[in-house]
Design an enzyme around this catalytic site. Structure first.
Site, short mmCIF file in Angstrom:
data_model
loop_
_atom_site.label_atom_id
_atom_site.label_comp_id
_atom_site.label_asym_id
_atom_site.label_seq_id
_atom_site.Cartn_x
_atom_site.Cartn_y
_atom_site.Cartn_z
N ARG A 49 12.17 18.93 -17.59
CA ARG A 49 12.54 18.52 -19.01
C ARG A 49 11.77 17.95 -19.27
O ARG A 49 11.40 17.61 -20.53
CB ARG A 49 14.09 18.50 -18.39
CG ARG A 49 14.86 19.02 -18.16
CD ARG A 49 15.25 20.15 -17.62
NE ARG A 49 15.62 19.52 -16.16
CZ ARG A 49 14.71 19.89 -14.76
NH1 ARG A 49 15.08 20.79 -15.03
NH2 ARG A 49 15.21 19.28 -14.03
N THR A 50 11.13 16.84 -18.19
CA THR A 50 10.38 15.61 -18.54
C THR A 50 9.28 16.63 -19.50
O THR A 50 8.21 15.61 -20.61
CB THR A 50 10.43 14.15 -17.39
OG1 THR A 50 11.60 14.25 -17.28
CG2 THR A 50 9.46 13.45 -18.40
N CYS A 84 22.78 17.68 -15.68
CA CYS A 84 21.78 16.39 -15.91
C CYS A 84 21.60 16.02 -17.80
O CYS A 84 21.62 16.80 -18.58
CB CYS A 84 20.35 17.94 -15.83
SG CYS A 84 18.64 17.31 -16.69
N ASN A 85 21.47 14.92 -17.39
CA ASN A 85 21.26 13.56 -18.37
C ASN A 85 19.85 14.39 -19.08
O ASN A 85 19.96 14.95 -20.20
CB ASN A 85 20.91 12.25 -18.53
CG ASN A 85 22.29 12.48 -17.41
OD1 ASN A 85 23.48 11.65 -17.51
ND2 ASN A 85 21.82 12.22 -16.25
N THR A 86 18.81 14.59 -19.07
CA THR A 86 17.23 15.03 -20.05
C THR A 86 17.95 16.12 -20.86
O THR A 86 16.59 16.16 -21.56
CB THR A 86 16.12 15.14 -18.94
OG1 THR A 86 16.24 13.70 -18.05
CG2 THR A 86 15.01 14.43 -19.39
N CYS A 198 20.31 9.49 -15.02
CA CYS A 198 19.17 10.57 -14.28
C CYS A 198 20.57 10.52 -13.40
O CYS A 198 21.01 10.17 -12.14
CB CYS A 198 18.17 10.24 -13.74
SG CYS A 198 17.19 11.40 -13.27
#
Length: 255
Positions: A49-50, A84-86, A198
């Site tokens: 994701r990042t 999942c935060n991201t 996270c």
């Protein structure tokens, strides 16, 4: 299977395992049938994701999640959770794909902070570089009238080391590093409350909770909300009525 929810997981797998363990261990049981009904989609091949958020030439993780949401929607779960935060970078796009209620763990975490610490005007935020880069939590927190503190330039490398080099790569939690990050955020940057943005950080909190600092743990909070909603629906409450409490309007559109 009657009255089940779908977990969109695999981001990463060990963090998802932590979330599942929380809901299994926290629900009150006397027999096997007291556990919750759910389908776990542990899609471990969802692209990082990042990496995509910081560089759109990297593989877009939206399409893997889109496929998961569309396929699971055919099974008609009562609601979706995505620990999942991201990945909430695409929350609104994903929620628009389905008529199934889709909980937003970021909204839920922020409102828990407001309820538990109404007099705190700022909150420390530690998260992935992707979440920080796209201001996923920052915009939502500012929208409810609170300030975000990220700490100094030394904080993010420590957080990234904990998330990627320890938990994601080695499958272990560096307790000392986790506690050092919390201590610095509290002692040096005046954060009386620190948000763990996270799910790997939520895993660190699960494994190393023996510290004196106030944390808002979205994964732990989401686990409690999941249990609450699943039991209400199982006991006869309509789905829309059960989930309406957690479908906030003031932080929608912030990410």
């Amino acid at each position: 299977m009657k009255h089940f929810f779908t977990i969109l997981g695999g981001m990463g797998t060990i963090a998802t395992e932590s979330y599942v363990r929380l809901i299994n261990h926290r629900v009150k049981i006397n027999k096997d049938q007291d556990y919750l009904n759910y389908i776990l989609v542990n899609d471990a091949e969802i692209p990082d994701r990042t990496a995509y958020i910081k560089d759109h030439t990297k593989e877009n993780f939206f399409f893997a999640l889109k496929d998961d949401v569309e396929k699971q929607s055919l099974l008609k779960p009562d609601f979706f959770v995505m620990p999942c935060n991201t990945a909430h970078y695409f929350y609104h796009d994903l929620a628009a794909l389905t008529e199934v209620p889709f909980l937003n763990m970021m909204d839920i975490a922020i409102h828990t902070f407001l309820e538990k610490f109404p007099n705190e005007k700022k909150i420390g935020l530690i998260a992935t570089e992707g979440s920080i880069y796209d201001r996923l939590y920052e915009k939502s927190i500012e929208k409810v009238g609170r300030e975000v503190e990220f700490g100094g330039s030394e904080i993010q490398p420590m957080v990234t080391d904990l998330i990627y080099h320890n938990i994601k790569e080695k499958g272990v939690v560096n307790k000392e590093l986790y506690h050092r990050i919390l201590q610095k955020m509290h002692d040096e940057y005046g954060c009386n409350v620190i948000l763990l943005g996270c799910t790997e950080l939520s895993l660190a909190q699960e494994k190393a909770p023996d510290h004196p600092y106030n944390v808002i743990d979205p994964q732990s909070i989401l686990a409690d909300v999941t249990i609450e909603l699943a039991l209400k629906i199982r006991n006869g409450m309509e789905v829309d009525k059960a989930v309406s409490k957690y479908l906030y309007q003031d932080t929608r559109g912030a990410s």
